[in-house]
Design an enzyme around this catalytic site. Sequence first.
Site, PDB file in Angstrom:
ATOM      1  N   THR A  46     -74.293  25.307  81.161  1.00 41.80           N
ATOM      2  CA  THR A  46     -72.960  24.684  81.103  1.00 41.80           C
ATOM      3  C   THR A  46     -72.888  23.426  81.960  1.00 41.80           C
ATOM      4  O   THR A  46     -72.223  22.451  81.597  1.00 41.80           O
ATOM      5  CB  THR A  46     -71.902  25.707  81.561  1.00 41.80           C
ATOM      6  OG1 THR A  46     -71.965  26.830  80.683  1.00 41.80           O
ATOM      7  CG2 THR A  46     -70.504  25.129  81.535  1.00 41.80           C
ATOM      8  N   SER A  93     -78.964  29.496  79.123  1.00 38.40           N
ATOM      9  CA  SER A  93     -79.835  30.375  79.911  1.00 38.40           C
ATOM     10  C   SER A  93     -80.363  31.607  79.169  1.00 38.40           C
ATOM     11  O   SER A  93     -81.394  32.134  79.573  1.00 38.40           O
ATOM     12  CB  SER A  93     -79.169  30.769  81.218  1.00 38.40           C
ATOM     13  OG  SER A  93     -78.089  31.632  81.011  1.00 38.40           O
ATOM     14  N   THR A 126     -75.391  29.929  83.778  1.00 39.79           N
ATOM     15  CA  THR A 126     -75.024  31.001  84.711  1.00 39.79           C
ATOM     16  C   THR A 126     -75.299  32.404  84.167  1.00 39.79           C
ATOM     17  O   THR A 126     -75.402  33.349  84.946  1.00 39.79           O
ATOM     18  CB  THR A 126     -73.531  30.898  85.080  1.00 39.79           C
ATOM     19  OG1 THR A 126     -72.780  30.878  83.869  1.00 39.79           O
ATOM     20  CG2 THR A 126     -73.254  29.646  85.889  1.00 39.79           C
TER      21      THR A 126
HETATM   22  N1  ASP Z   1     -74.034  29.704  78.061  1.00 39.31           N
HETATM   23  C1  ASP Z   1     -74.261  29.212  79.363  1.00 39.31           C
HETATM   24  C2  ASP Z   1     -75.633  29.560  79.839  1.00 39.31           C
HETATM   25  O1  ASP Z   1     -75.829  30.577  80.459  1.00 39.31           O
HETATM   26  C3  ASP Z   1     -73.266  29.706  80.319  1.00 39.31           C
HETATM   27  C4  ASP Z   1     -73.311  28.941  81.574  1.00 39.31           C
HETATM   28  O2  ASP Z   1     -74.160  28.115  81.814  1.00 39.31           O
HETATM   29  O3  ASP Z   1     -72.424  29.185  82.360  1.00 39.31           O
HETATM   30  O4  ASP Z   1     -76.517  28.769  79.654  1.00 39.31           O
END
Ligand code: ASP
Length: 353
Positions: A46, A93, A126
Amino acid sequence: MNDIANDMKIRLAVLLILIAPGLAVGTAAAAAEPLPQVRLFTTGGTIQSRGADRQTLMEYNAGKVTPQELIDDLPELKGVADLSYTEIANVGSPSMKTPLLLKLASEVNAWLARPEAAGAVVTHGTATLEETAYFLNLVVHSDKPVVMVGAMRPFTAVSRDGPFNLYNAVRVAATPASKGKGVLIMLNDEINAARDTTKSNTYRVETFVARDLGPMGFADSDRVVYYRKPLYRHTARSEFDVSALSDLPRVDISYTYQDADGVEVDAFTAAGAKGIVLTGGAGDALKRAQDQGVVIVMSDRKGAGRVMTSARVAARGIVTADNLPPHKARILLRLALTRTTDPAEIQRMFNEY
Ligand code: ASP
């Protein structure tokens, strides 16, 4: 009186002439003091995502932010560190799979081995950030700071959290007090330990928490402050070495619930799992897996608290996960299996890491 005053003036002028060159040299030396060299390793998430407009806080898929854009967005970093970057990937991720983890570990290790390197920062989605953080905590062989950073709001959002998180992450990586504390997670002003920390909320910015233990410190305006450090083994004191590996043993996780019958445990074994992390009983499937040589680790689905070892559990060849949640127990079990399949020895590792 006038004469005395004049004499004083002359003496002062002579004194200034004598000490001024020293002052000038001192100032020039201070200005030339090199900033700590920090390398930014970017993987995506993100923090590197764009929304269609400033209100978009979910389903933001209007493009990716490059590492250079992240850096250009924060000219303030020029006063914090001499920052360079290496792009590892630009993915969400859930796509951070073993080949990317191994590539990241090898690049971070190579950077930190350089004498001029002060620290590393890793951008990451995350959702699985804590898995990569714990993996690096076990396979980076350096005391220098490694700081994981992400964001809960995209780069384009009103009141986005990414830039300040990144600014703080670079500050933390450039701070000598961050040395020897293992891999750190930096979001929402809080410095958390890789091993102990879990994303606890799908959407709020205060999502990363070390449930039983609390944060290690804070990146505050006046300074980066620490109150404690992790005692379990990590980084420079880790026995795990993935530098020659191109893959890691397969380990799966079984999530328990009422009426669970262990069918997934048989499926994992059939798929070639070398280890399975359980969150509860798996009936006869557990014994069938062990008969195939699969190592079983008992974690728990609650996400806080320890799973303790007992003589009865140890006698059944079951390893207990201490307070690691299943997805982190999986990381440690994969690394443990690169060295041994002996449950007693793997239990020793779970007690130490
Ligand atoms: N979809 C994102 C990921 O984990 C969520 C984030 O980065 O907060 O890559």
